[in-house]
Enzyme design. Structure first.
Site, mmCIF file in Angstrom:
data_model
loop_
_atom_site.group_PDB
_atom_site.id
_atom_site.type_symbol
_atom_site.label_atom_id
_atom_site.label_comp_id
_atom_site.label_asym_id
_atom_site.label_seq_id
_atom_site.Cartn_x
_atom_site.Cartn_y
_atom_site.Cartn_z
ATOM 1 C CB CYS A 173 -0.920 -0.032 1.220
ATOM 2 S SG CYS A 173 -1.777 1.505 1.567
ATOM 3 C CB CYS A 222 0.264 1.871 4.117
ATOM 4 S SG CYS A 222 -1.443 1.326 3.933
#
Length: 130
Positions: A56, A59
């Site tokens: 991600c 993230c």
């Protein structure tokens, strides 16, 4: 090739653990997670659960800010859970996008931030940590 497979099976494919001094605890086993959660569920300590994934991009971008918040809010328990590793925990908290930050106090969700929204996350932590 062996190094790649080793990294995949150890659960750290391309990702390193949070630094010890970061104040963020990464959980890789359901038993360890449940022990931590049960320890804090009867306390007034705010727990911020960062649901993340190694693949991600957002993230990865917000991760340094989360470490900084863990230092700033030393009275808060910051937890990191990889949604691919602990899928049952992700399902339990109905996580549908990454990153998702779930704020828990006394075993109950008190707030949530979906997305890499640093300012919103910091505001909500400040609100619930006092």
């Amino acid at each position: 090739m062996g190094g790649i497979l080793s990294a995949l099976y150890s659960g750290n494919a391309g990702e390193s653990e949070p630094p010890e001094e970061s104040g963020v605890t990464a959980f890789h086993s359901i038993n360890r997670w449940q022990l931590h959660f049960n320890t804090l569920k009867d306390s007034n300590t705010l727990m911020v659960i960062d649901f993340t994934a190694s693949w991600c991009g957002p993230c990865k971008i917000i991760k340094p800010a989360v470490y900084a918040m863990a230092t700033k809010f030393s009275n808060v328990s910051f937890c990191m859970i990889d949604v691919d590793e602990l899928q049952e925990v992700s399902r339990e908290f109905a996580v549908q996008a990454m990153p998702t930050f779930v704020l828990v106090k006394q075993g109950k969700e008190v707030d949530r931030v979906v997305g890499a929204k640093k300012d919103e996350l910091e505001r909500k932590i400040a609100k619930h940590s006092s």
